[in-house]
Enzyme design. Sequence first.
Site, short mmCIF file in Angstrom:
data_model
loop_
_atom_site.label_atom_id
_atom_site.label_comp_id
_atom_site.label_asym_id
_atom_site.label_seq_id
_atom_site.Cartn_x
_atom_site.Cartn_y
_atom_site.Cartn_z
N PHE A 26 16.25 -13.96 51.37
CA PHE A 26 17.40 -13.28 50.78
C PHE A 26 17.40 -11.80 51.20
O PHE A 26 18.41 -11.26 51.66
CB PHE A 26 17.33 -13.41 49.25
N GLU B 73 30.56 -18.56 18.71
CA GLU B 73 29.82 -17.91 19.80
C GLU B 73 28.73 -17.02 19.24
O GLU B 73 28.80 -16.58 18.11
CB GLU B 73 30.77 -16.99 20.62
N LYS C 279 27.00 -13.48 18.81
CA LYS C 279 27.43 -12.08 18.90
C LYS C 279 26.31 -11.35 19.63
O LYS C 279 25.21 -11.17 19.10
CB LYS C 279 27.65 -11.48 17.51
N ASP D 269 24.23 -8.42 21.28
CA ASP D 269 24.01 -7.04 20.83
C ASP D 269 23.69 -6.15 22.03
O ASP D 269 22.55 -5.79 22.28
CB ASP D 269 22.85 -7.03 19.82
N ARG E 231 33.86 0.48 26.55
CA ARG E 231 34.80 0.44 25.43
C ARG E 231 35.36 1.83 25.13
O ARG E 231 36.53 1.96 24.83
CB ARG E 231 34.08 -0.11 24.19
N TYR F 185 35.56 -13.20 26.64
CA TYR F 185 36.96 -12.99 26.23
C TYR F 185 37.82 -12.73 27.45
O TYR F 185 37.58 -11.78 28.19
CB TYR F 185 36.98 -11.78 25.28
N LYS G 19 27.36 -11.30 10.58
CA LYS G 19 26.14 -10.64 11.06
C LYS G 19 24.91 -11.24 10.37
O LYS G 19 24.92 -11.44 9.15
CB LYS G 19 26.21 -9.13 10.77
N CYS H 6 -7.25 17.02 4.11
CA CYS H 6 -7.08 16.54 5.48
C CYS H 6 -8.15 15.49 5.81
O CYS H 6 -9.34 15.75 5.59
CB CYS H 6 -7.18 17.71 6.46
N CYS I 61 -10.53 17.14 8.68
CA CYS I 61 -11.38 18.33 8.53
C CYS I 61 -11.64 18.70 7.07
O CYS I 61 -12.39 19.64 6.80
CB CYS I 61 -10.75 19.51 9.27
N CYS J 182 -1.92 20.17 7.03
CA CYS J 182 -3.26 20.73 7.04
C CYS J 182 -3.10 22.06 7.76
O CYS J 182 -2.64 22.10 8.90
CB CYS J 182 -4.22 19.82 7.81
N CYS K 279 -9.34 22.14 12.97
CA CYS K 279 -9.05 20.73 12.68
C CYS K 279 -8.89 20.00 14.02
O CYS K 279 -7.96 20.27 14.77
CB CYS K 279 -7.79 20.64 11.83
S1 IVH Z 1 35.22 -10.81 20.98
C1 IVH Z 1 39.15 -8.70 19.84
N1 IVH Z 1 32.95 -12.06 21.22
O1 IVH Z 1 31.23 -7.23 19.10
C2 IVH Z 1 37.81 -9.30 19.88
N2 IVH Z 1 32.87 -9.74 20.79
O2 IVH Z 1 33.04 -5.74 16.86
C3 IVH Z 1 37.02 -8.89 21.03
N3 IVH Z 1 30.60 -8.80 20.73
O3 IVH Z 1 33.03 -4.72 20.67
C4 IVH Z 1 35.59 -9.12 20.93
N4 IVH Z 1 29.54 -10.68 21.13
O4 IVH Z 1 31.09 -5.65 21.94
C5 IVH Z 1 33.54 -10.88 20.99
N5 IVH Z 1 31.01 -13.32 21.51
C6 IVH Z 1 31.60 -12.15 21.29
C7 IVH Z 1 30.86 -10.96 21.10
C8 IVH Z 1 31.54 -9.77 20.84
C9 IVH Z 1 29.41 -9.38 20.90
C10 IVH Z 1 30.79 -7.37 20.42
C11 IVH Z 1 31.79 -6.68 21.28
C12 IVH Z 1 32.78 -6.05 20.36
C13 IVH Z 1 32.12 -6.15 19.03
C14 IVH Z 1 33.16 -6.49 17.98
#
Ligand code: IVH
Length: 708
Positions: free
Chosen positions: A36, A112, A114, A116, A135, A225, A311, A405, A408, A423, A429
């Site tokens: 590669f 889905e 979420k 982080d 964003r 999305y 959450k 301490c 010391c 201290c 010390c």
């Molecule tokens: S959909 C209009 N899907 O969560 C909806 N967001 O507070 C658009 N995030 O800013 C977001 N996983 O950074 C969507 N499976 C997921 C996500 C997700 C993480 C984050 C995203 C967004 C924040 C929403």
Amino acid sequence: MTNPEIERIYQLREELHTHNYNYYVLNAPVIGDIEFDHLMRELQDLEAKHPEVYDENSPTMRVGSDISKDFVQVEHKYPMLSLGNTYSEEEVSDFYERVRKSLNEDFEICCEMKFDGTSISLTYENGKLVRAVTRGDGVKGDDVTDNVKTIRTIPLVLKGDNYPQNFEIRGEILMPWDVFEMLNKEREAKEEPLFANPRNAASGTLKLQNSSVVASRKLDAYLYYLLGDNLPCDGHYENLQEARKWGFKISDTTRKVKTLQEVFDFIKYWDTERKNLPVATDGIVLKVNSLRQQKNLGYTAKSPRWAIAYKFQAEKALTRLQKVTYQVGRTGAITPVANLDPVQLSGTIVKRASLHNADIIASLDLHEGDMVYVEKGGEIIPKITGVDTASRMSDSKPVEFITHCPECGEPLTRFEDEAAYYCTNEDSCPPQIKGKIEHFISRKAMNIEGLGPETVDLFYQEGMIGNAADLYELKEEEIARLERFGEKSAQNIMAGLEASKLVGFERVIFALGIRFVGETVAKKLAKSVKNIDTLISASREQLVAIDEIGEKIAESIIHFFSSEKNRTLVERLKAAGLKMEMDAEQSANVSNILEGQSVVISGVFSVHSRDEYKDIIEKHGGKNVGSISKKTSFILAGENMGPSKLEKAQTLGIRIMSEAEFLSMIESQDDKKETVIQEKIADKIESPSTTDTDDKKKTNKNIQLELF
Ligand code: IVH
């Protein structure tokens, strides 16, 4: 007539896009790494020869470039909204009910993870990535396209043929756990601040100015999305499956369900199972699947009515408090630490947690042997968030904060308005003495090669040093005699100490370790007072008149120099030859040969680093700018200058100056000065060989920089 080399470029680009997808998205490479790299190098070489077929989406863009630039702000075509958050199952039920009532027809929910990380919006036109924007404030974000191109799981060119001509796809940029841990280990070794979590590491990386560093950080991206007028299906889930075929990384954790029970099953499953994912997640997202139904449900001012985020509770662990120990910092501040029975928490084993100060211990009503709840918040160090009082033994005693301490024996003091106990026995010390020396030698202070905390500890134990000035009275034979040290490492330490005499005055001020005088304050002070004697004799009024110096800092400086011991320390450091005043060169320009010139730095250099070149340009009256424009005077070009820059420079007719040409132009201005530099380096550094200790190693480049 077609040129075979150009044909080869097209062929290689296609092949490499496919290998990239196989390797990074499918995890199923069909060729080895060496092959590669070989193909990539061939393509790089051919592209350098043929800038006329430059392609901003070529696989070679993945390696990034070291061009610095401020990010351009771009308005989002569709604003980037956030999601309504909830922590309770009840609110998830409410959401489901609201949707059911509003739609009054059958509907499906896409469940889905979420992720982080940091969100990103990618725009594709005719199957090519044209823009990647963060964003930002939701309306406008930063154009981070060059950096995003280095992320291997983001396709630069799409596969298949049913993608819309124009569309946006949004998702999350993430730093996988294993990459995050490795990065923090490296940063720890280099004494650089650690990232608190993979999210901060990902967003910090995405905003780096140098995309070749971004490339080395191995970010990943999950997309979730799609936005556009001609998406293939009405179903969000179905569209994501199509997007997977175009080359995007779509999480295979995503499920389409119908009932509320199925939603809860998904939540329950992933609340524990997410620990096995390679990236951080902090909840799940529920989306009404049909785009038509999404449209019917519409939006509130901030978020869609068709989606919600649930959450997860921050992960907690229950474990026993073995004992509280106390650490003494270089300023004498006492930090209580909870020593715990080892427990697994969010992928790591936790043995210790910070208790911050006496007030926290009191507010937790902590007792010896308590079962405590440990949580990892945003910080690296876990904290104790609660006590399981029900399991407390009836005869257990409250944790009493120490009065003396632990190192010391000095009685502790609590200053007004401060949470910490101190201290105040600065002079004898041990952790305070060693801490001050460690600060003095650290990278951002005197940056002394061959010395590190372990060596300081050893020298201190051996009675060889008691403060920073003692370092300069060390004898080579004395060090070489110690076990673990050979002649070479002793020589190295001596050379490191010698070299530190060239470190600028502002860093000497910082190295003294005056409370509240950090790097920035030290710079301001050095610039304003010009020499140490003025600083020592400055009154409070004179100090507060300096930009950004307030009462607290002024007080601390006066307190520091009011001590006879500190004044003697400074005198001895001065006698040792440390810089106690601003160099004429430091305050004045070296020459004006670059006056009024805007210089772009591009590529990889061999003599100096980019930062050093920036400094050199400024010292010669020029300005370093990020991007090429009509106003650019010339480009200082190292190896591997990006083809896009090359093309732009050629189009605008801007001169490209090699590193050697640039240096000879500068040297002709200060020939004498350069000779002095070379002599000094030869004097100070005999050989840049490594020590036999594991202490940090540095190059002689810093010394050169100090002289400019
Ligand atoms: S959909 C209009 N899907 O969560 C909806 N967001 O507070 C658009 N995030 O800013 C977001 N996983 O950074 C969507 N499976 C997921 C996500 C997700 C993480 C984050 C995203 C967004 C924040 C929403």
